[in-house]
Design a protein around this motif. Structure first.
Motif, PDB file in Angstrom:
ATOM      1  N   LEU A 303     -13.134   3.800  15.852  1.00 24.67           N
ATOM      2  CA  LEU A 303     -11.717   4.468  14.792  1.00 24.67           C
ATOM      3  C   LEU A 303     -10.942   5.042  15.731  1.00 24.67           C
ATOM      4  CD1 LEU A 303     -13.042   3.221  11.483  1.00 24.67           C
ATOM      5  CD2 LEU A 303     -12.370   1.599  12.992  1.00 24.67           C
ATOM      6  N   GLU A 304     -11.517   6.151  16.453  1.00 22.68           N
ATOM      7  CA  GLU A 304     -10.589   7.192  17.189  1.00 22.68           C
ATOM      8  C   GLU A 304      -9.694   6.208  17.995  1.00 22.68           C
ATOM      9  OE1 GLU A 304     -11.809  10.516  18.816  1.00 22.68           O
ATOM     10  OE2 GLU A 304     -12.766  11.012  17.524  1.00 22.68           O
ATOM     11  N   ASP A 305      -9.688   5.656  18.239  1.00 22.60           N
ATOM     12  CA  ASP A 305      -8.644   4.519  19.599  1.00 22.60           C
ATOM     13  C   ASP A 305      -7.885   3.549  18.722  1.00 22.60           C
ATOM     14  OD1 ASP A 305     -10.502   6.067  21.026  1.00 22.60           O
ATOM     15  OD2 ASP A 305     -11.718   4.639  21.685  1.00 22.60           O
ATOM     16  N   SER A 306      -8.392   3.648  17.472  1.00 22.08           N
ATOM     17  CA  SER A 306      -7.272   2.660  16.694  1.00 22.08           C
ATOM     18  C   SER A 306      -6.315   3.341  16.239  1.00 22.08           C
ATOM     19  CB  SER A 306      -7.880   1.503  15.414  1.00 22.08           C
ATOM     20  OG  SER A 306      -7.496   1.884  14.639  1.00 22.08           O
ATOM     21  N   HIS A 307      -4.745   2.935  17.121  1.00 25.86           N
ATOM     22  CA  HIS A 307      -3.401   3.020  16.717  1.00 25.86           C
ATOM     23  C   HIS A 307      -3.275   2.582  14.600  1.00 25.86           C
ATOM     24  CE1 HIS A 307      -2.067   4.600  19.906  1.00 25.86           C
ATOM     25  NE2 HIS A 307      -2.085   4.098  21.015  1.00 25.86           N
ATOM     26  N   LEU A 308      -4.306   1.131  14.348  1.00 22.70           N
ATOM     27  CA  LEU A 308      -3.636   1.605  12.687  1.00 22.70           C
ATOM     28  C   LEU A 308      -3.715   2.906  11.803  1.00 22.70           C
ATOM     29  CD1 LEU A 308      -2.985  -1.376  12.694  1.00 22.70           C
ATOM     30  CD2 LEU A 308      -5.652  -1.548  11.555  1.00 22.70           C
ATOM     31  N   SER A 309      -4.444   3.646  12.629  1.00 26.40           N
ATOM     32  CA  SER A 309      -4.724   4.906  11.513  1.00 26.40           C
ATOM     33  C   SER A 309      -3.131   5.104  11.205  1.00 26.40           C
ATOM     34  CB  SER A 309      -5.807   5.917  11.852  1.00 26.40           C
ATOM     35  OG  SER A 309      -5.639   6.588  12.875  1.00 26.40           O
ATOM     36  N   ILE A 310      -2.131   5.810  12.553  1.00 23.99           N
ATOM     37  CA  ILE A 310      -0.998   6.270  12.171  1.00 23.99           C
ATOM     38  C   ILE A 310      -0.548   5.561  10.993  1.00 23.99           C
ATOM     39  CG2 ILE A 310       1.086   6.303  12.902  1.00 23.99           C
ATOM     40  CD1 ILE A 310       0.180   6.105  16.138  1.00 23.99           C
ATOM     41  N   PHE A 311      -0.970   4.170  10.809  1.00 26.24           N
ATOM     42  CA  PHE A 311       0.283   3.528   9.929  1.00 26.24           C
ATOM     43  C   PHE A 311      -0.478   3.591   8.087  1.00 26.24           C
ATOM     44  CE2 PHE A 311       1.955   1.106  13.674  1.00 26.24           C
ATOM     45  CZ  PHE A 311       3.090   1.825  13.666  1.00 26.24           C
ATOM     46  N   TYR A 312      -1.774   3.743   8.241  1.00 26.71           N
ATOM     47  CA  TYR A 312      -2.410   2.894   6.593  1.00 26.71           C
ATOM     48  C   TYR A 312      -2.912   4.029   7.414  1.00 26.71           C
ATOM     49  CZ  TYR A 312       0.752  -1.444   7.108  1.00 26.71           C
ATOM     50  OH  TYR A 312       1.538  -2.234   7.841  1.00 26.71           O
ATOM     51  N   PRO A 313      -3.627   4.733   5.791  1.00 32.17           N
ATOM     52  CA  PRO A 313      -5.253   4.954   5.415  1.00 32.17           C
ATOM     53  C   PRO A 313      -6.599   4.310   5.349  1.00 32.17           C
ATOM     54  CG  PRO A 313      -4.220   5.083   3.090  1.00 32.17           C
ATOM     55  CD  PRO A 313      -3.227   4.480   4.545  1.00 32.17           C
ATOM     56  N   LEU A 314      -7.561   4.461   7.229  1.00 28.08           N
ATOM     57  CA  LEU A 314      -8.864   3.763   7.753  1.00 28.08           C
ATOM     58  C   LEU A 314      -9.624   4.004   5.886  1.00 28.08           C
ATOM     59  CD1 LEU A 314      -8.327   3.520  10.722  1.00 28.08           C
ATOM     60  CD2 LEU A 314      -7.391   2.186   9.360  1.00 28.08           C
ATOM     61  N   VAL A 315     -10.413   3.258   5.421  1.00 26.95           N
ATOM     62  CA  VAL A 315     -11.508   2.944   4.919  1.00 26.95           C
ATOM     63  C   VAL A 315     -12.735   3.364   5.278  1.00 26.95           C
ATOM     64  CG1 VAL A 315     -13.403   2.844   2.237  1.00 26.95           C
ATOM     65  CG2 VAL A 315     -10.344   2.582   2.452  1.00 26.95           C
ATOM     66  N   VAL A 316     -13.473   3.652   5.445  1.00 28.69           N
ATOM     67  CA  VAL A 316     -15.124   3.520   6.132  1.00 28.69           C
ATOM     68  C   VAL A 316     -16.026   3.838   4.690  1.00 28.69           C
ATOM     69  CG1 VAL A 316     -16.738   4.090   7.406  1.00 28.69           C
ATOM     70  CG2 VAL A 316     -14.479   4.497   8.485  1.00 28.69           C
ATOM     71  N   ILE A 317     -16.970   2.994   4.371  1.00 28.90           N
ATOM     72  CA  ILE A 317     -18.197   3.308   3.597  1.00 28.90           C
ATOM     73  C   ILE A 317     -18.719   3.329   3.921  1.00 28.90           C
ATOM     74  CG2 ILE A 317     -19.021   2.721   1.359  1.00 28.90           C
ATOM     75  CD1 ILE A 317     -15.557   1.209   0.921  1.00 28.90           C
ATOM     76  N   SER A 318     -19.765   4.210   3.892  1.00 26.02           N
ATOM     77  CA  SER A 318     -21.269   3.992   4.798  1.00 26.02           C
ATOM     78  C   SER A 318     -22.185   3.968   3.939  1.00 26.02           C
ATOM     79  CB  SER A 318     -21.910   5.733   5.179  1.00 26.02           C
ATOM     80  OG  SER A 318     -22.989   5.387   5.461  1.00 26.02           O
TER      81      SER A 318
END
Ligand SMILES: [Mg+2]
Ligand SMILES: [Mg+2]
Lengths: 396, 396
Positions: A303-318
């Motif tokens: 997800l580090e490579d995802s540019h999406l996190s510039i725009f939106y908070p990403l959610v990861v549930i472990s």
């Protein structure tokens, strides 16, 4: 090609929605349309620095700034001038069609932009409209009702609007100071000064103008809903037992209108598809066998490579499981406690990491109930995207 | 005295906001005004049962139902007829002034109701207005702009409206079928058929009509904000150490615009004040010394008597502390795990119970940070009021 400009900058367009300024959503919507060549934003001198910081932070492309005027019409005129004057010092050149839009209408889509542009090419001018929600009335000087308008015969004029550049530029050049100071309607200027009757295009309700505090609440809810439309379940290739299958089924049940897909991760399966990284803001990482976060960390790395996190908070549930006949609840909680530090780390990259422990009961019958509860918790975390709860370990 | 009726029932007014139908909020707002004698709701035959169930479940008073008509005006006319005809079979009698309101405007307040009623007594009719958000335009038959209206010279007509009963009843009796089928504006009927020029009263933005899905999101956010305006910290009389003081200070910091008070609970201190039980929807129960829920259960018992939980989900957060040099984290989590069952029990009474464990670090410096984090979690739980997370034990 189409130039583009924004309405008068007010504090409202700098209001944060999911921690990002409202205007950035509108810019994102416009730059995602490949045939829009330039975006011109009118901004007050005192807000210029803030605007430049926003452009840099959210990596907006094709944006030029012009100084705004004291009224909406004067700001638009400044934007048009910037597009008209092809000096050597500017990268802007005169477009055939120009779109006029407001920064406080973040949900404009390519569909309606295309419709107004095509209509503008044919008619010279075009604008989005919506049915009136309230009846419009005319007060008399003493604050009493003079007359009311028949609601069905009128429409609300919304944005975006599009114009042949020469039409709207001529209209602004010819209109009076009174127009520039007190007018509100660009379509009216085109009609009055260029005899151009604008084509009216029915827009979607999402074009509404964010005006009041409640509109900010609504905008936040709409954005949260949109970025929760795609859920990706990530699992190790080795794990595919009934646990994962049941959870997947329950999640599909919780997100009836969302697209829930599952991907295997690992050396054999390769990375996540590019399209997932470009579009998905919600991940569920399932760990059946182990109490560690190797799998989760692998996902976070991707997800580090995802540019999406510039725009939106990403959610990861472990997600982890605890069988009734294995270690104690307390021990398992101790084992998983490191999620706290991990969450703190990835929060800096706009990723919200949560843990979920699903405790397997002894009776098969209660299993469904537990997993269902886990799915409900996952749904709540994804929908709310609450940063204060990142790093928490929830239990189903 | 004032009678009162609702607009045409549409599915929208039965939409759930915080699990309660929208119309119940409007009824609650009206019945809280003591000088409104009767509320008449126009409801379709097929929705009558649902409406009766709502009235019973939320214990609404002074509400009568009439059958709605096929249009808004016909529904209003039916409501007026019920108030006019003083048969022996009805508890309704003709009021001097009647208020007309929409079920989908849940936030009407006594202030504006009083203003329109007073203005109606003087002028015969009165209605709330708001500035126009969008410019209003008139399309020609071919879907192009015919002309636009000068925005400053027009207003949006909102609700509530009030009328001398005889004025509006006469207007409805005399108006044409065309008016009843296609009209939208009661003020216009009073003007046209009784030569009564309605007084226009500036309303608040909160009077807006819940129309689109985004309006439901906005309504939910507004309600959540309102019921999070008062926070009550409950503690045992024996406990008043630095722990509680620091948490209280941090909570006041999180809820800058809310009223945060603290109450001691116990045999000596007595129960919670009646005014707290009648107005407060958010409780923080602080337990420093023990790992049990006696204090929390005492509070929950008191909240049983609160009628507020009929209207809103109450939040109770049971806060516990773990010193670095006492039992292990795992053990403490085991100890507190019973909150799960307790939460399940009180959820039936519309109380959302959450647990929060604040782990005291060894260094004094980090203490502030931890308690601050705890306050942020409490704020998140109170503001979101998420039922899926009830029973969870969070950690700061
Ligand atoms: Mg240029
Ligand atoms: Mg009667």
């Amino acid at each position: 090609g189409c130039g583009e400009r924004m309405g008068v900058p007010t504090p409202k367009q700098f209001c944060l929605v999911l921690e990002r300024p409202l205007i950035s959503y509108a810019l994102q919507a416009l730059e995602s349309v490949h045939w829009i060549e330039d975006v011109v934003v009118a901004v007050t001198r005192e807000n210029t620095e803030a605007m430049e910081a926003i452009i840099q932070r959210y990596q907006h492309k094709r944006v030029s700034l012009v100084e705004s005027g004291v009224t909406r019409h004067r700001s638009i005129f400044n934007g048009l001038r910037a597009l008209a004057e092809d000096g050597p010092d500017t990268k802007l050149s005169k477009p055939e069609v120009v779109i006029i839009h407001d920064a406080v209408r973040p949900f404009v889509e390519e569909d309606v932009l295309l419709k107004v542009v095509i209509a503008a090419k044919e008619h010279g001018a075009a604008g989005a409209i919506r049915p009136l929600v309230s009846t419009v009335i005319s007060p008399s000087a003493d604050g009493c009702l003079d007359h009311s308008l028949e609601r069905a015969r009128y429409k609300a004029s919304e944005m975006p609007q599009a114009f042949l550049f020469d039409v709207i530029y001529k209209a602004y050049q010819q209109c009076s100071d009174y127009d520039l100071d007190f007018g509100t309607e660009c379509l009216q200027l085109a009609l009055q000064y260029c005899q151009t009757k604008a084509k009216l295009v029915e827009g979607s309700p999402d074009l509404w103008k964010v005006t009041y505090k409640r509109d900010l609440y609504a905008a936040e809810a709409v954005i949260k809903e949109r970025i929760s439309q795609q859920i990706c379940i990530v699992k190790d290739v080795k794990e595919d037992g009934e646990h994962v299958g049941l959870l997947e089924e329950m999640l599909k049940n919780e997100f009836k209108h969302a697209d829930v897909t599952s991907k295997a991760l690992g050396p054999a399966a390769g990375d996540l598809p590019r399209v997932t990284l470009e579009r998905c803001c919600s991940f569920v990482c399932v760990n059946v066998m182990n109490s560690d976060f190797h799998e989760t960390q692998k996902l976070l790395k991707l997800l580090e490579d995802s540019h999406l996190s510039i725009f939106y908070p990403l959610v990861v549930i472990s997600v982890h499981f605890l069988a009734y006949n294995s270690v104690s609840f307390g021990e398992k909680m101790e084992d998983l406690r490191q999620i706290r530090e991990l969450a703190k780390e990835v929060k800096k990259r706009n990723i919200l990491l949560y843990g979920l422990l699903i405790c397997y009961p002894q009776e098969e019958l209660k299993l469904q109930q537990r997993v269902g509860q886990g799915a409900a918790i996952i749904a709540a975390l994804i929908k709310e995207r609450n940063p204060s709860l990142a790093g928490q370990l929830l239990v189903a």
